[in-house]
Design a protein around this motif. Sequence first.
Motif, short mmCIF file in Angstrom:
data_model
loop_
_atom_site.label_atom_id
_atom_site.label_comp_id
_atom_site.label_asym_id
_atom_site.label_seq_id
_atom_site.Cartn_x
_atom_site.Cartn_y
_atom_site.Cartn_z
N PHE A 81 0.82 -1.21 0.00
CA PHE A 81 0.00 0.00 0.00
C PHE A 81 0.86 1.26 0.00
O PHE A 81 0.52 2.26 -0.64
N GLU A 82 1.97 1.23 0.72
CA GLU A 82 2.88 2.38 0.72
C GLU A 82 3.44 2.62 -0.68
O GLU A 82 3.56 3.77 -1.12
N GLU A 83 3.78 1.54 -1.39
CA GLU A 83 4.28 1.67 -2.75
C GLU A 83 3.20 2.26 -3.66
O GLU A 83 3.50 3.14 -4.49
N LEU A 84 1.98 1.81 -3.52
CA LEU A 84 0.89 2.38 -4.30
C LEU A 84 0.69 3.86 -3.97
O LEU A 84 0.46 4.69 -4.86
N GLY A 85 0.77 4.18 -2.69
CA GLY A 85 0.61 5.57 -2.27
C GLY A 85 1.67 6.48 -2.88
O GLY A 85 1.37 7.60 -3.31
N ARG A 86 2.90 6.00 -2.92
CA ARG A 86 3.98 6.80 -3.52
C ARG A 86 3.72 7.06 -5.00
O ARG A 86 4.14 8.07 -5.55
N ALA A 87 3.01 6.11 -5.64
CA ALA A 87 2.70 6.25 -7.06
C ALA A 87 1.39 7.01 -7.29
O ALA A 87 0.96 7.17 -8.44
N GLY A 88 0.74 7.45 -6.22
CA GLY A 88 -0.49 8.21 -6.35
C GLY A 88 -1.73 7.38 -6.55
O GLY A 88 -2.75 7.89 -7.01
N VAL A 89 -1.66 6.07 -6.22
CA VAL A 89 -2.82 5.19 -6.34
C VAL A 89 -3.54 5.17 -5.00
O VAL A 89 -3.00 4.64 -4.01
N ALA A 90 -4.74 5.72 -4.95
CA ALA A 90 -5.44 5.93 -3.69
C ALA A 90 -5.82 4.61 -3.02
O ALA A 90 -6.40 3.72 -3.65
N ASN A 91 -5.50 4.50 -1.73
CA ASN A 91 -5.87 3.31 -0.96
C ASN A 91 -6.12 3.71 0.49
O ASN A 91 -5.89 4.84 0.89
N HIS A 92 -6.57 2.74 1.29
CA HIS A 92 -7.04 3.06 2.64
C HIS A 92 -5.93 3.08 3.69
O HIS A 92 -6.17 3.48 4.83
N PHE A 93 -4.72 2.68 3.35
CA PHE A 93 -3.65 2.53 4.34
C PHE A 93 -3.20 3.89 4.87
O PHE A 93 -2.98 4.83 4.10
N VAL A 94 -3.02 3.97 6.18
CA VAL A 94 -2.50 5.17 6.83
C VAL A 94 -1.11 4.92 7.39
O VAL A 94 -0.15 5.58 7.03
N ARG A 95 -0.99 3.93 8.28
CA ARG A 95 0.33 3.60 8.82
C ARG A 95 0.29 2.24 9.50
O ARG A 95 -0.77 1.75 9.89
N LEU A 96 1.47 1.66 9.64
CA LEU A 96 1.63 0.41 10.38
C LEU A 96 1.66 0.73 11.87
O LEU A 96 2.42 1.61 12.30
N GLU A 97 0.84 0.02 12.64
CA GLU A 97 0.77 0.28 14.08
C GLU A 97 1.67 -0.67 14.87
O GLU A 97 2.36 -0.25 15.80
N ASN A 98 1.64 -1.94 14.54
CA ASN A 98 2.47 -2.94 15.21
C ASN A 98 2.55 -4.15 14.29
O ASN A 98 2.12 -4.09 13.14
#
Length: 239
Positions: free
Chosen positions: A58-75
């Motif tokens: 999801f982070e890789e998609l976010g860097r490419a501007g592909v919208a997804n629901h991921f915010v951050r890894l918690e644990n």
Amino acid sequence: MSTREIIYNGKEKKIYATDDPDLVLVHFQDVATAFGGIKRAVIREKGIYNNRISAMVFEELGRAGVANHFVRLENEREQLCRRIEIIPLQLIVRNRLAGTTARLLGVENGTRIPNTVFELRYNCDELGDPMINDHHAVAMGIATYAELGHIYDLARRANDVLCEYYLKAGIELVDFKMEVGRASDGEIIISDELSPDNCRLWDVETGEKLDKDRFRHDMSDVAASYKKVYNRLKKLTDQ
């Protein structure tokens, strides 16, 4: 994030509400299921690897501007995600013909194709997630034609990004199942997870299967294969 009200209790994941109405906490379990839940087992650390792999993807998609629901890894087992209104569709993106589609068409598993195949399915366990077309989705009020166009665009862009991403790790993205939902602002974004549970991942050099097919077909070393995927992707992020 003190609130732990469970809002979804699935076969392999649980979703908890948080103090922010627009955010949820997704918890990955060590449970594996297949064939509509008929086959079930506990695979130690599977949830940990799925959580971490999905986060990196999801982070890789976010860097490419592909919208997804991921915010951050918690644990190690949980990630914070945008809360979405589920759109009951699955879009299967196939770069080869494998699994159920290969059987349906009577071709060899893993048949190479000159195009990318998009299969739309109605996300309904009771009906076995039947394949539908765009007109069915619109007739049932699930999505408009314009929204379906946006979903297909998301899938194409995600596929382009992830094929290249996995290839850098020596892995071929054979196919993946993409789910979507509407965020609080109405935007349609990729949701659920993108992990070896819903992606076919094959070693580029050996063809070794590194995904849930190992569990489906009693191939053993399920967690070890998921760990291999994680380690290869982690190596990319560490470079």
